[in-house]
Design a protein around this motif. Structure first.
Motif, short mmCIF file in Angstrom:
data_model
loop_
_atom_site.label_atom_id
_atom_site.label_comp_id
_atom_site.label_asym_id
_atom_site.label_seq_id
_atom_site.Cartn_x
_atom_site.Cartn_y
_atom_site.Cartn_z
N PRO A 55 0.81 -1.22 0.00
CA PRO A 55 0.00 0.00 0.00
C PRO A 55 0.84 1.27 0.00
CG PRO A 55 -0.92 -1.59 1.55
CD PRO A 55 0.42 -2.13 1.11
N THR A 56 2.05 1.21 0.56
CA THR A 56 2.92 2.39 0.62
C THR A 56 3.85 2.49 -0.58
OG1 THR A 56 2.91 2.27 3.04
CG2 THR A 56 4.64 3.59 2.01
N PHE A 57 4.40 1.35 -1.02
CA PHE A 57 5.45 1.38 -2.04
C PHE A 57 5.02 0.81 -3.38
CE2 PHE A 57 7.53 1.19 2.12
CZ PHE A 57 8.38 2.27 2.05
N GLY A 58 3.80 0.30 -3.48
CA GLY A 58 3.37 -0.37 -4.70
C GLY A 58 3.90 -1.79 -4.74
N ASP A 59 3.34 -2.60 -5.62
CA ASP A 59 3.73 -4.01 -5.65
C ASP A 59 5.21 -4.21 -5.94
OD1 ASP A 59 1.14 -4.77 -5.10
OD2 ASP A 59 0.60 -5.15 -7.20
N ARG A 60 5.68 -3.61 -7.02
CA ARG A 60 7.09 -3.81 -7.41
C ARG A 60 8.04 -3.17 -6.39
NH1 ARG A 60 9.80 -4.96 -12.21
NH2 ARG A 60 11.87 -4.04 -12.41
N GLY A 61 7.70 -1.97 -5.94
CA GLY A 61 8.54 -1.29 -4.96
C GLY A 61 8.61 -2.06 -3.65
N ALA A 62 7.47 -2.62 -3.23
CA ALA A 62 7.43 -3.40 -1.99
C ALA A 62 8.29 -4.65 -2.11
CB ALA A 62 5.99 -3.77 -1.65
N PHE A 63 8.21 -5.31 -3.26
CA PHE A 63 8.98 -6.54 -3.46
C PHE A 63 10.48 -6.24 -3.43
CE2 PHE A 63 10.53 -10.42 -5.15
CZ PHE A 63 9.52 -11.37 -5.03
N LEU A 64 10.88 -5.20 -4.15
CA LEU A 64 12.31 -4.86 -4.20
C LEU A 64 12.81 -4.36 -2.85
CD1 LEU A 64 12.67 -3.17 -7.70
CD2 LEU A 64 13.60 -5.36 -6.96
N LEU A 65 11.97 -3.62 -2.12
CA LEU A 65 12.38 -3.16 -0.80
C LEU A 65 12.62 -4.36 0.13
CD1 LEU A 65 12.90 -0.95 1.26
CD2 LEU A 65 10.42 -0.86 1.69
N GLU A 66 11.73 -5.33 0.07
CA GLU A 66 11.92 -6.53 0.89
C GLU A 66 13.20 -7.26 0.49
OE1 GLU A 66 8.62 -9.40 2.31
OE2 GLU A 66 9.49 -10.38 0.54
N VAL A 67 13.44 -7.37 -0.80
CA VAL A 67 14.66 -8.02 -1.30
C VAL A 67 15.90 -7.30 -0.76
CG1 VAL A 67 16.08 -8.35 -3.37
CG2 VAL A 67 13.68 -9.05 -3.36
N LEU A 68 15.90 -5.96 -0.82
CA LEU A 68 17.07 -5.19 -0.41
C LEU A 68 17.28 -5.24 1.11
CD1 LEU A 68 16.75 -2.10 -2.77
CD2 LEU A 68 18.38 -3.99 -2.93
N LEU A 69 16.20 -5.17 1.87
CA LEU A 69 16.32 -5.27 3.32
C LEU A 69 16.90 -6.63 3.72
CD1 LEU A 69 12.98 -3.59 4.50
CD2 LEU A 69 15.29 -2.65 4.70
N CYS A 70 16.42 -7.66 3.06
CA CYS A 70 16.93 -9.01 3.35
C CYS A 70 18.38 -9.15 2.88
CB CYS A 70 16.05 -10.06 2.70
SG CYS A 70 14.41 -10.23 3.46
N TYR A 71 18.73 -8.48 1.79
CA TYR A 71 20.11 -8.51 1.31
C TYR A 71 21.05 -7.89 2.34
CZ TYR A 71 24.12 -7.58 -1.81
OH TYR A 71 25.36 -7.54 -2.39
#
Length: 332
Positions: A55-71
């Motif tokens: 809801p805050t970052f959009g679908d693609r933005g949310a997915f990439l943010l999760e990927v980067l945080l986990c990275y």
């Protein structure tokens, strides 16, 4: 974060069916309209996190943010694992660079997959297992049980971490039998309480199990992808030019301390289950690379001068970057 910038900012991400199914599952798990993908419901943490961020970052933005945080989290536990293993900052940094800038991590981890989160939980568990080897206490058993249980709700890689920890408990020479039994009972009970209950929920509500998942994916992979050529290509891509140093490290492993040799072997043997996943990819084989890169750093450490070690490290990473660009024509 240089690796993340290189992949996302310069090369970009690659759309894939995994991404679509995770986004749809994220919507379902957070109460929005979406298509049900039961193979994603089996491992709900990654899509649930995306659903909360969307809801805050959009679908693609949310997915990439999760990927980067986990990275970032993965890099932290990678460094801590190497620091615990080698006891030297130089080698810990070298290991973190090799793993964080490895081909499979850059190609698939920093992309529209859930690999960085899976590796974060996996390597975190290995770190706790290594600490337990050297100081077997209840707090590490409880912490590792929680990490493994959560990891299994992210991706199946944590099955390997559970096997590694279980073997280290069972074979530990300084733990009494009754203590081993209690430690293993807590590990099994903790995993069963979280993961088996969730699998039962999925079966009852969606009539889907890991057996269904393997039949649809793993069996197909065995029939179409499990060839010597494919396996050799993907295994080579795990380390690329770091393989010669890993070979030297394996030869020199007899000079390591006993606990170091045991940890490497115990990390490698259960990881061989990756060849039963069905599909062949360096992405799916990468759990093997975690102990292999330890051997590579051991091999690098025998170079007589620091400038030689730095030059070889830069050469390995540079080759990885070149291979990454070429890989968009050669799938490994």
């Amino acid at each position: 974060m240089l690796g993340a910038w290189l992949k996302i900012g310069v090369i970009g991400t690659t759309p894939n069916s995994d991404y679509t199914s995770y986004i749809q599952t994220a919507a379902v798990l957070t109460g929005h309209a979406g298509t049900l993908y039961p193979q994603r419901i089996l491992k709900p943490l990654a899509p649930f996190g995306v659903g909360l961020l969307a809801p805050t970052f959009g679908d693609r933005g949310a997915f990439l943010l999760e990927v980067l945080l986990c990275y970032v989290g993965m890099l932290v536990v990678v460094y801590l694992l190497a620091e615990q293993f080698f006891g030297e900052v130089e080698y810990a940094v070298c290991y973190a660079l090799l793993v964080g800038l490895s081909y499979p991590v850059l190609k698939y981890g920093i992309d529209l997959y859930t690999e960085t989160g899976a590796l974060f939980f996996y390597i975190w568990s290995l770190l706790l297992s290594l600490r337990f080897m050297r100081r077997p206490v209840w707090s590490l058993v409880l912490a590792n049980t929680v990490v493994i249980a959560l990891g299994l709700l992210w991706k199946e890689y944590s099955v390997v971490a559970a096997a590694v920890f279980g073997l280290l408990i069972f074979l530990h020479p300084d733990i009494a039998r009754h203590s081993k039994a209690r430690y293993l009972a807590v590990l099994v009970a903790g995993v069963l309480c979280v993961d088996v209950l969730w699998q039962w929920y999925v079966f009852v509500h969606y009539h889907y199990t890991y057996l269904s998942w393997w039949h649809a994916g793993g069996a197909t992979g065995f029939a179409t992808q499990l060839t010597v050529h494919n396996i050799a290509k993907s295994v080579f891509a795990l380390l690329l030019l770091a393989w010669p140093f890993a070979a030297v490290g394996a030869w020199r492993a007899r000079l390591l301390e006993h606990w170091q040799r045991v940890f490497i072997v115990m990390s490698l043997v259960p990881a061989l289950v990756v060849f039963a996943w069905g599909y062949v990819s360096s992405r799916l084989f990468f759990v093997l690379a975690i102990p292999l890169y330890l051997l590579a750093v051991v091999g690098l450490s025998y170079l007589p001068h620091r400038w030689m070690r730095v030059a070889c490290l830069v050469g390995v990473i540079a080759t990885t970057i070149v291979w990454l660009f070429l890989s968009y024509r050669i799938v490994v």
